[in-house]
Design a protein around this motif. Structure first.
Motif, short mmCIF file in Angstrom:
data_model
loop_
_atom_site.label_atom_id
_atom_site.label_comp_id
_atom_site.label_asym_id
_atom_site.label_seq_id
_atom_site.Cartn_x
_atom_site.Cartn_y
_atom_site.Cartn_z
N THR A 244 5.69 -0.12 -8.70
CA THR A 244 4.35 0.21 -8.23
C THR A 244 3.37 0.55 -9.35
OG1 THR A 244 5.26 0.96 -6.12
CG2 THR A 244 3.04 1.69 -6.66
N SER A 247 1.89 -2.57 -10.43
CA SER A 247 0.94 -3.09 -9.46
C SER A 247 -0.42 -2.46 -9.66
CB SER A 247 1.45 -2.81 -8.04
OG SER A 247 2.73 -3.38 -7.83
N LYS A 302 2.20 -2.25 0.15
CA LYS A 302 1.76 -2.81 -1.12
C LYS A 302 1.15 -4.20 -0.95
CE LYS A 302 4.24 -2.33 -4.83
NZ LYS A 302 5.39 -2.35 -5.77
N GLY A 347 2.40 4.35 -4.08
CA GLY A 347 3.65 4.60 -4.80
C GLY A 347 4.20 5.98 -4.52
N GLN A 356 8.52 0.52 2.39
CA GLN A 356 7.16 0.02 2.25
C GLN A 356 6.58 -0.45 3.58
OE1 GLN A 356 8.05 -1.72 -2.25
NE2 GLN A 356 6.84 -2.96 -0.86
#
Length: 624
Positions: A244, A247, A302, A347, A356
């Motif tokens: 994460t 990301s 996400k 995260g 998630q």
């Protein structure tokens, strides 16, 4: 400080080298090596920004790298207002991600490798930002792509991560071909890779309109790949297979920001071609509403944020295509703050609940009040609620599209704003409100301070970052960004109260609909999905873009490869093997005949005579 700006990317490069060679012994302490050196880079970037705010013009610093005949290839650095702002954004977000990752990645056996990749990633983006010419940009552009490949595939033991890394690398490379060809064409016609030489050639009409359009569109193809615009967008949601913190860095300040930055940095080239501006505006507008519609039904926290990023990048491209240099760069800045906040907060949630899927969450606000509050701030900012930063940058985009006469693009942006507000608050309500949908959530707890502190900083910036450019107080950022030649920066629109009202109303309408569906439950999302199953399945499956690519490009390439394999194996290699077999057969026959035995030679002579006699008999004695 500007004379020593080249030191800024050297700090993360030093971190990469130190961790690469000493990470085995440093282990988790590698994190603090990265943090300390990134702090040094951030301090220098902040000093550079403050110094650049006081200066009217700064000349690029270049030195000779290669000489090809009478052509001199240079390397160096340039500090324009755009560069200075990007240096600040990249170093700030990277520093916060470095700090956050110390908590998120704690206990990972490869944490040293992770921080080495992270440092190299930051170095690559900073090198790209400082580049004064396209050749140097291309070098760092490719290095950014390599780093993203390494970080997306960090969990290489997972097939999904390996596939996502390869997909990201290949799809962005498709776009990179456009940049490579554009660089060659511009060097051929201008005789230089330097930005300023290219801009002078454009201004002095040394390039034909066709060549300007071709070069600009080719460069935009590269930006489409890096910044996840349609049709090269599908790698970006899959990139969520990386950790994460990666990301957050990819979506806020590095990989995807590189494409928008490149279009902004070459804005004088794009603005000289109405066709190129149309391409940028329409691709951006389509991408914005296309990705936003997919985000309406996604259930992975996400991936939903990833499609949000694709949509917001479309917003930025839309603005740049509508001659909104300031609007595009302004939204790039505010988006870096609130999108990094949203990813880090996501995260924090994942770190606490180990899933998630938002369908398994719910009621987390009572257990994670700080994360919930910060996530709420990020949702308000991206939805465009005043006085948070996203409101001002989104307002600037809408004003720009209207002022440029792009009415259709304007209304696409308005509808996209409604969708954005809806899917972000759908996400917030499903994760943080209501009753927990999984008993495992009862063990959820707030993240450690090393993770929450970076989120707090980003939360503050998400709230107050927009005040640097408002039509209420002063358009300071825009005035500073456009302090160069007038032809470079397109239009800076005036405030239109009704546009502000429309922007606010559609955002509130999106939030209200999400509230009715996921809190009050007076509107049933399940019933809507059952009533329009085709629409729901299409959105849930992302318009089947990946399936279409699989059926056409992937399977088509595999089929062509098999065909070429068979052609190579049976035609090319078959012909070679036939020639070799013929030579061996003739040789073997000759070897049999030339064996040194008189009997064999006599038999051969007799056989030859028999053949001659038979030939005479069959032809009546005529062999001519």
């Amino acid at each position: 400080m500007i004379d020593n700006v080249w030191l800024i990317p050297l700090f993360p490069l030093a971190a990469f080298v130190l961790i690469l060679f000493c990470g085995r012994w440093l282990k988790e302490e590698s994190a603090w090596v990265g943090v300390v050196l990134m702090l040094g880079s951030f301090i220098l970037a902040t000093m550079t920004l403050l110094e650049r705010l006081r200066l009217d013009e700064v000349e690029p610093v270049v030195f000779e790298w290669l000489a090809i005949g009478d052509r001199i290839i240079t390397m160096g650095y340039d500090v324009t207002p755009l560069n200075a702002l990007m240096l600040f954004i990249v170093t700030l977000v990277s520093l916060l991600v470095h700090i956050y990752a110390r908590g998120y990645m704690a206990g990972d056996d490869r944490i040293a490798v992770f921080y080495a990749y992270l440092a190299l990633f930051t170095f690559s983006m900073l090198g790209l930002v400082l580049s004064p010419n396209l050749l140097q940009v291309y070098i760092f552009w490719e290095l950014v792509g390599v780093c993203s490949f390494l970080l997306i595939g960090f969990y290489y033991y997972k097939p999904e991560a390996r596939a996502a890394a390869k997909k990201a690398f290949i799809m962005t490379r498709i776009g990179d071909v456009g940049l490579f060809v554009a660089i060659i064409l511009l060097f051929w016609h201008v005789g230089s890779f330097e930005y300023r030489a290219i801009f002078d050639a454009v201004q002095n009409n040394e390039l034909s309109s066709g060549m300007i359009t071709l070069a600009a569109v080719l460069i935009f193809i590269a930006a489409i790949g890096k910044s996840g615009q349609f049709p090269l967008h599908s790698w970006l949601p899959d990139a969520m297979e990386g950790p994460t913190p990666v990301s957050a860095l990819i979506h806020a300040a590095t990989m995807v920001a590189a494409g928008v930055y490149l279009v902004a940095a070459l804005f004088p080239l794009f603005s000289a071609s109405p066709l190129a501006m149309d391409v940028v505006a329409y691709v951006g507008a389509f991408t914005a509403i296309f990705a936003a519609s997919i985000g309406l039904v996604q259930n992975d926290i996400k991936r939903l944020l990833a499609y949000s990023t694709v949509s917001q990048l479309g917003y930025m491209m839309l603005a740049l295509g509508a001659a909104g240099y300031v609007a595009g760069v302004f939204h790039l800045m505010t988006h870096a703050f609130f999108k990094a906040l949203l990813f880090l907060a996501a995260g924090s949630v994942i770190h606490a609940v180990h899933t998630q899927d938002i369908r398994h969450m719910g009621g987390l606000f009572g257990r994670m009040k700080l994360t919930g509050t910060l996530f709420f701030i990020g949702c308000l900012a991206i939805a465009g609620i005043p006085p948070l930063s996203g409101f001002f940058s989104k307002e600037e985009i809408l004003l720009t599209a209207w002022a440029d006469g792009r009415i259709g693009v304007f209304w696409v942006a308005v509808v996209t704003a409604f969708m954005t507000a809806f899917y972000m608050f759908r996400l917030f309500f499903m994760v943080f409100t209501g009753a927990p949908r999984d008993m495992a959530l009862s063990k959820a707890h707030e993240s450690p301070v090393v993770m929450t502190l970076p989120m707090i900083v980003l939360g503050v910036l998400s709230v107050f970052g927009g005040f640097v450019h408002t039509h209420w107080i002063g358009t300071y950022l825009g005035e500073w960004l456009t302090s160069g030649p007038a032809f470079t920066y397109g239009i800076v629109p005036h405030s239109e109260p009704w546009i502000l009202a429309v922007a606010l109303l559609v955002s509130l309408a999106g939030i209200g609909l999400a509230y009715l569906m996921y809190v009050k439950q007076s509107v049933s999302a399940e019933r809507l999905a059952e009533r329009y199953p085709g629409v729901y399945r299409t959105l849930l499956n992302k318009y089947y873009v990946d399936e279409a690519y699989q059926a056409t490009f992937v399977n088509g390439l595999k089929g062509l490869s098999r065909l070429l394999t068979y052609f190579d194996r049976y035609v090319v290699e078959g012909g070679v093997r036939l020639a070799a077999w013929t030579a061996r057969a003739v040789g073997a026959l000759g070897a049999c005949m030339q064996n040194g035995q008189v009997q064999t030679y006599g038999l051969t002579v007799i056989a030859g005579l028999v053949v001659i006699i038979l030939a005479f008999l069959l032809t009546g004695g005529y062999l001519g």
